[in-house]
Write a protein that holds these residues in place. Structure first.
Motif, PDB file in Angstrom:
ATOM      1  N   GLY A 121       0.828  -1.210   0.000  1.00  0.00           N
ATOM      2  CA  GLY A 121       0.000   0.000   0.000  1.00  0.00           C
ATOM      3  C   GLY A 121       0.855   1.251   0.000  1.00  0.00           C
ATOM      4  O   GLY A 121       0.588   2.209  -0.731  1.00  0.00           O
ATOM      5  N   THR A 122       1.907   1.238   0.819  1.00  0.00           N
ATOM      6  CA  THR A 122       2.828   2.377   0.850  1.00  0.00           C
ATOM      7  C   THR A 122       3.562   2.505  -0.465  1.00  0.00           C
ATOM      8  O   THR A 122       3.784   3.621  -0.962  1.00  0.00           O
ATOM      9  CB  THR A 122       3.847   2.188   1.992  1.00  0.00           C
ATOM     10  N   ASN A 123       3.933   1.378  -1.046  1.00  0.00           N
ATOM     11  CA  ASN A 123       4.634   1.405  -2.325  1.00  0.00           C
ATOM     12  C   ASN A 123       3.758   2.029  -3.409  1.00  0.00           C
ATOM     13  O   ASN A 123       4.208   2.880  -4.182  1.00  0.00           O
ATOM     14  CB  ASN A 123       5.035  -0.017  -2.721  1.00  0.00           C
ATOM     15  N   CYS A 124       2.491   1.622  -3.446  1.00  0.00           N
ATOM     16  CA  CYS A 124       1.578   2.181  -4.443  1.00  0.00           C
ATOM     17  C   CYS A 124       1.283   3.657  -4.167  1.00  0.00           C
ATOM     18  O   CYS A 124       1.081   4.438  -5.106  1.00  0.00           O
ATOM     19  CB  CYS A 124       0.272   1.384  -4.461  1.00  0.00           C
ATOM     20  N   ALA A 125       1.254   4.031  -2.877  1.00  0.00           N
ATOM     21  CA  ALA A 125       0.957   5.415  -2.516  1.00  0.00           C
ATOM     22  C   ALA A 125       2.013   6.380  -3.047  1.00  0.00           C
ATOM     23  O   ALA A 125       1.717   7.553  -3.296  1.00  0.00           O
ATOM     24  CB  ALA A 125       0.845   5.548  -1.004  1.00  0.00           C
ATOM     25  N   ARG A 126       3.241   5.885  -3.212  1.00  0.00           N
ATOM     26  CA  ARG A 126       4.294   6.769  -3.709  1.00  0.00           C
ATOM     27  C   ARG A 126       4.442   6.705  -5.235  1.00  0.00           C
ATOM     28  O   ARG A 126       5.169   7.502  -5.821  1.00  0.00           O
ATOM     29  CB  ARG A 126       5.629   6.412  -3.055  1.00  0.00           C
ATOM     30  N   ILE A 127       3.743   5.778  -5.879  1.00  0.00           N
ATOM     31  CA  ILE A 127       3.877   5.633  -7.321  1.00  0.00           C
ATOM     32  C   ILE A 127       3.313   6.849  -8.063  1.00  0.00           C
ATOM     33  O   ILE A 127       3.924   7.356  -9.000  1.00  0.00           O
ATOM     34  CB  ILE A 127       3.162   4.350  -7.801  1.00  0.00           C
ATOM     35  N   VAL A 128       2.142   7.310  -7.640  1.00  0.00           N
ATOM     36  CA  VAL A 128       1.494   8.421  -8.349  1.00  0.00           C
ATOM     37  C   VAL A 128       2.340   9.697  -8.312  1.00  0.00           C
ATOM     38  O   VAL A 128       2.656  10.259  -9.357  1.00  0.00           O
ATOM     39  CB  VAL A 128       0.081   8.678  -7.790  1.00  0.00           C
ATOM     40  N   PRO A 129       2.739  10.192  -7.125  1.00  0.00           N
ATOM     41  CA  PRO A 129       3.583  11.389  -7.130  1.00  0.00           C
ATOM     42  C   PRO A 129       4.939  11.150  -7.785  1.00  0.00           C
ATOM     43  O   PRO A 129       5.468  12.044  -8.450  1.00  0.00           O
ATOM     44  CB  PRO A 129       3.744  11.724  -5.639  1.00  0.00           C
ATOM     45  N   ASN A 130       5.497   9.952  -7.612  1.00  0.00           N
ATOM     46  CA  ASN A 130       6.790   9.671  -8.232  1.00  0.00           C
ATOM     47  C   ASN A 130       6.675   9.711  -9.751  1.00  0.00           C
ATOM     48  O   ASN A 130       7.519  10.305 -10.432  1.00  0.00           O
ATOM     49  CB  ASN A 130       7.295   8.293  -7.765  1.00  0.00           C
TER      50      ASN A 130
END
Length: 348
Positions: free
Chosen positions: A98-107
């Protein structure tokens, strides 16, 4: 798509053209801004889908990278996945995703926008040199633009990456547990200070240059070679099929991650430094694993205590996930692109 087409179709180039037209009194639509937003949404969804599909391999890779050599729990890909399943269940395979996906969009957003800006700026500077007025983006220029974009995106989202790493490593046997990304960030900030949020940042910066740079250089070089040489008569036009592009992307990703992988291992180990609650990074007697004073010290101690091969711990599951991850990212992006009407690909 040729490099000239990429530059011509770049949303940033379109924005620049619109600004020029506006200054000349010509009304231009806000089409480019909408195109950027749609592309970022599509890229974010594609990134989340592809990362979730390979989340078990991603978690195992990190666990292999940071486990203590005196307390081996994960000895390989199959054994490691079975061990996680038996000790933590199905949910354990997706811990930290979940944390990994949460950073995908801004990254993805920062990387896309930064790459377009850097590409245009570098190409504009290159064309100012005598004899280069009609030059197009070359693999070397793409390497530079990709490196700039990777560094900016990685730096902007690095604290989330650190939190994701710690959430991934902790197990049910950890004495103290992070409840989520924001709790992890607050705990690190409170217990270890602001600088701890950027532990391992330097090897990450150094690793981004060959990783992102080689991705662009290898991908473009393979495409150019296939189009120009037409091996075995497989290609008759100037456009490659989706399958061929997937193969080029997989090869580029494999080369890039293999070259930069040791820096990724060092980054993960530095991120875990000062945190004594992950069972995978403590010894059997409960003492914390080796502490590192910096990147060079981490390299030296890792090689001295575990050998050179330790720099490639977790490479197999990481390599295994490269092909399906890229394939799913392409398929997911194309599906969302068709729904939203996106015209410019992030990969371009």
């Amino acid at each position: 798509m040729s490099t000239e087409d990429v530059v011509r179709k770049s949303p940033i180039v379109n924005l620049a053209e619109e600004a020029k037209l506006a200054s000349e009194g010509v009304k231009a639509p806000g089409h480019a801004i909408l195109s950027i937003c749609k592309s970022l949404v599509a890229g974010g969804v594609a990134g989340g889908v592809s990362r979730t599909a390979v989340a078990p391999l991603e978690r195992l890779k990190i666990l292999l990278q940071v486990q203590n050599p005196h307390n081996i729990k994960y000895s390989g890909t199959i054994q490691g996945l079975k061990y996680i399943w038996s000790t933590e269940g199905f949910r354990g395979l997706f811990k930290g995703n979940g944390t990994n996906c949460a950073r995908i969009v801004p990254n993805s957003a920062v990387k896309f926008f930064s790459y377009e800006q850097a590409s245009c700026a570098i190409l504009a500077l290159y064309r100012q040199q005598p004899g280069n007025e009609e030059a197009s983006l070359t693999p070397l220029l793409r390497l530079g633009a990709g490196a700039c974009a990777g560094i900016i995106a990685m730096s902007a989202t690095y604290p989330m990456d650190l939190a994701r790493g710690r959430l991934t490593v902790q197990t049910d046997m950890s004495p103290s547990r992070y409840r989520g990304m924001f709790h992890a960030l607050k705990s690190v900030l409170r217990e270890e200070g602001p600088r701890a949020l950027y532990k391992g940042w330097l090897p990450s910066v150094i690793g981004v240059v060959p990783y992102v740079g080689l991705n662009f250089a290898v991908y473009e070089s393979l495409k150019d070679w296939l189009i120009k040489s037409k091996p075995f008569g497989l290609f008759e036009d100037s456009e490659l099929g989706v399958t061929t592009r997937l193969a080029c992307g997989a090869a580029a990703g494999t080369v890039g991650q293999t070259v930069a992988y040791p820096l990724d291992v060092i980054r993960r180990r530095m991120q875990m430094g000062g945190w004594h609650n992950a069972s995978s990074v403590v010894t059997g007697d409960g003492k914390a694993a080796i502490e590192y004073t910096g990147m060079v010290d981490a390299f030296r101690k890792t090689v001295r205590h575990e050998g050179f091969g330790a720099l490639y711990k977790g490479l197999v599951p990481n390599s295994v996930k490269v092909v399906p991850s890229i394939a799913l990212a392409f398929v997911s992006y194309e599906m969302v692109k068709d729904v939203l009407g996106v015209e410019v690909r992030i990969s371009d």
